[in-house]
Write an enzyme that holds these catalytic residues in place. Structure first.
Site, PDB file in Angstrom:
ATOM      1  CG  HIS A 133      -1.768  -0.970   1.542  1.00 29.00           C
ATOM      2  ND1 HIS A 133      -2.721  -1.531   0.407  1.00 29.00           N
ATOM      3  CD2 HIS A 133      -2.239  -1.753   2.578  1.00 29.00           C
ATOM      4  CE1 HIS A 133      -3.542  -2.242   0.904  1.00 29.00           C
ATOM      5  NE2 HIS A 133      -3.142  -2.690   2.019  1.00 29.00           N
ATOM      6  NE  ARG A 287     -18.255  -4.386   3.676  1.00 30.76           N
ATOM      7  CZ  ARG A 287     -19.290  -3.494   3.268  1.00 30.76           C
ATOM      8  NH1 ARG A 287     -20.460  -4.066   3.710  1.00 30.76           N
ATOM      9  NH2 ARG A 287     -19.221  -3.030   2.162  1.00 30.76           N
TER      10      ARG A 287
HETATM   11  P1  A3P Z   1     -16.320  -4.833   0.464  1.00 31.02           P
HETATM   12  O1  A3P Z   1     -15.919  -4.546   1.958  1.00 31.02           O
HETATM   13  O2  A3P Z   1     -17.000  -3.607  -0.280  1.00 31.02           O
HETATM   14  O3  A3P Z   1     -17.218  -5.946   0.451  1.00 31.02           O
HETATM   15  P2  A3P Z   1      -9.062  -5.314   0.016  1.00 31.02           P
HETATM   16  O4  A3P Z   1      -8.853  -6.787  -0.399  1.00 31.02           O
HETATM   17  O5  A3P Z   1      -8.082  -4.546  -0.594  1.00 31.02           O
HETATM   18  O6  A3P Z   1      -8.830  -5.447   1.492  1.00 31.02           O
HETATM   19  O7  A3P Z   1     -10.382  -4.888  -0.012  1.00 31.02           O
HETATM   20  C1  A3P Z   1     -11.537  -5.672   0.289  1.00 31.02           C
HETATM   21  C2  A3P Z   1     -12.687  -5.387  -0.371  1.00 31.02           C
HETATM   22  O8  A3P Z   1     -12.732  -6.179  -1.524  1.00 31.02           O
HETATM   23  C3  A3P Z   1     -14.161  -6.025   0.185  1.00 31.02           C
HETATM   24  O9  A3P Z   1     -15.054  -5.203  -0.117  1.00 31.02           O
HETATM   25  C4  A3P Z   1     -14.141  -7.216  -0.252  1.00 31.02           C
HETATM   26  O10 A3P Z   1     -15.403  -7.679  -0.132  1.00 31.02           O
HETATM   27  C5  A3P Z   1     -13.700  -7.182  -1.706  1.00 31.02           C
HETATM   28  N1  A3P Z   1     -13.191  -8.284  -2.367  1.00 31.02           N
HETATM   29  C6  A3P Z   1     -12.656  -9.420  -1.613  1.00 31.02           C
HETATM   30  N2  A3P Z   1     -12.462 -10.525  -2.547  1.00 31.02           N
HETATM   31  C7  A3P Z   1     -12.872 -10.060  -3.766  1.00 31.02           C
HETATM   32  C8  A3P Z   1     -12.989 -10.861  -4.965  1.00 31.02           C
HETATM   33  N3  A3P Z   1     -12.659 -11.983  -4.979  1.00 31.02           N
HETATM   34  N4  A3P Z   1     -13.789 -10.215  -6.055  1.00 31.02           N
HETATM   35  C9  A3P Z   1     -14.232  -9.019  -5.480  1.00 31.02           C
HETATM   36  N5  A3P Z   1     -14.234  -8.177  -4.575  1.00 31.02           N
HETATM   37  C10 A3P Z   1     -13.766  -8.806  -3.497  1.00 31.02           C
END
Ligand code: A3P
Length: 321
Positions: A133, A287
């Site tokens: 990040h 989520r």
């Molecule tokens: P939401 O909280 O809107 O559901 P990161 O991976 O950067 O921590 O971001 C997490 C976000 O990406 C969460 O969003 C999560 O649900 C979503 N996410 C995780 N896996 C995913 C996937 N395979 N495809 C699309 N979105 C995904």
């Protein structure tokens, strides 16, 4: 993990008192370093990474702001790079039993978190795949100077904020009260969030992607949700591992997209029950995985306020959400 004075290098100890300070979202401090808000732990890790990381021309670095879809990008890139090693995706693929964050380490979370311990990365198989990040301005020089590839994924700031707020509530100590939404929103709008301001983070990589399209690829979560196959193929081409016509007709692209989909990954046992580390449970990375979920959280006024900021900061650079 909360850092003690002894966990910090001399350089970090001397730097911190010179930096603007804010209370973070969870129970940590944020320090403003070269324009970006960074927790004490990640400041230490960023300095250590700058000092020790030596990029190879073949390296691949996945960059995001927190909650922009890092988990998804890690899964897709891991699966595309290792498709010949694990041709039978439904049987023995590592993503079926291992969380993407274990397969693709964060520079600042998994590699440079300790001021004294510097892991030997020379033994890793090529191409090495890392994520971070860390804002562009703070990346180690060798990343900027080598021919390694950088893939940046961004997401609509309204959804990024909503996701960050939900995530922060899950991972903060259970005894504390939920984070007041208004307070977190106000901080986000002032740029005070982990590795924020969000728009400065995005803008740096956006500009780099325009200047050096062969080095930095810029992706948007929302566009990938609409056309995952198209963007997976673009990603493979950018990284120098394009899918052949035979692979496409055999359904390899579809198989990877399905394996890495929110529905598939979030329903795997490992992602329902396991823990990555730092007390974060694997399920917290999954989520809802939808576009536009901010509608269930933000008020009309909040939406207007954030849209105005984003239009002013990013719209004029041709970045719209
Ligand atoms: P939401 O909280 O809107 O559901 P990161 O991976 O950067 O921590 O971001 C997490 C976000 O990406 C969460 O969003 C999560 O649900 C979503 N996410 C995780 N896996 C995913 C996937 N395979 N495809 C699309 N979105 C995904």
């Amino acid at each position: 993990k909360y850092l003690q004075e002894d966990d910090l290098s001399q350089e970090c100890k001397e730097l911190i008192p010179t930096l603007p300070l804010e209370k973070g979202w969870i129970s940590t401090n944020f320090h403003q370093y070269q324009g970006f808000w960074i927790s004490t732990m990640f400041l230490q890790a960023t300095l250590s990474c700058q000092k020790h990381f030596q990029a190879l021309d073949t390296d691949i670095l996945l960059v995001t702001t927190p909650k922009s879809g890092t988990t998804w990008l890690k899964a897709l890139t891991f699966a595309l790079l290792n498709r010949n090693k694990y041709p039978n995706i439904h049987n023995n693929h590592p993503l079926l039993t291992t969380n993407p964050h274990v397969l693709v380490p964060f520079l600042e979370v998994d590699i440079y978190y300790d001021k004294d311990f510097v892991p030997d990365l020379k033994t890793l198989s090529l191409p090495r795949l890392f994520s971070t990040h860390i804002p562009y301005v703070l990346l180690p020089n060798s990343i900027k100077e080598s021919s390694c590839k950088v893939v940046y994924l961004c997401r609509d700031p309204k959804d990024t904020f909503a996701s960050l707020w939900h995530f922060s509530n899950k991972v903060r100590p259970q005894c504390s009260e939920p984070l007041p939404l208004e307070e977190s929103f106000e901080k986000f709008c002032r740029g005070v969030c982990l590795f924020g301001p969000f728009w400065e983070h995005v803008l740096e990589y956006w500009k780099e992607s325009l200047e050096k399209p062969e080095k930095v690829m810029f992706l948007k979560y929302e566009e990938m949700k609409v056309k995952p196959n198209f963007y997976l193929k673009k990603l493979a081409e950018f990284l120098g591992y394009p899918f052949s016509k035979e692979e496409e007709s055999e359904g390899v692209v579809d198989a990877i997209v399905n394996l890495c989909s929110f529905e598939k990954l979030s329903n795997l046992e490992v992602n329902k029950t396991g823990k990555v580390g730092f007390g974060v449970e694997n399920k917290d990375y999954f989520r809802r995985g939808q576009v536009g979920d901010w509608k269930n959280l933000l008020t009309v006024e909040m939406v207007e306020q954030l849209n105005t900021i984003v239009e002013e900061k990013l719209g004029k650079h041709g970045l719209n959400f």
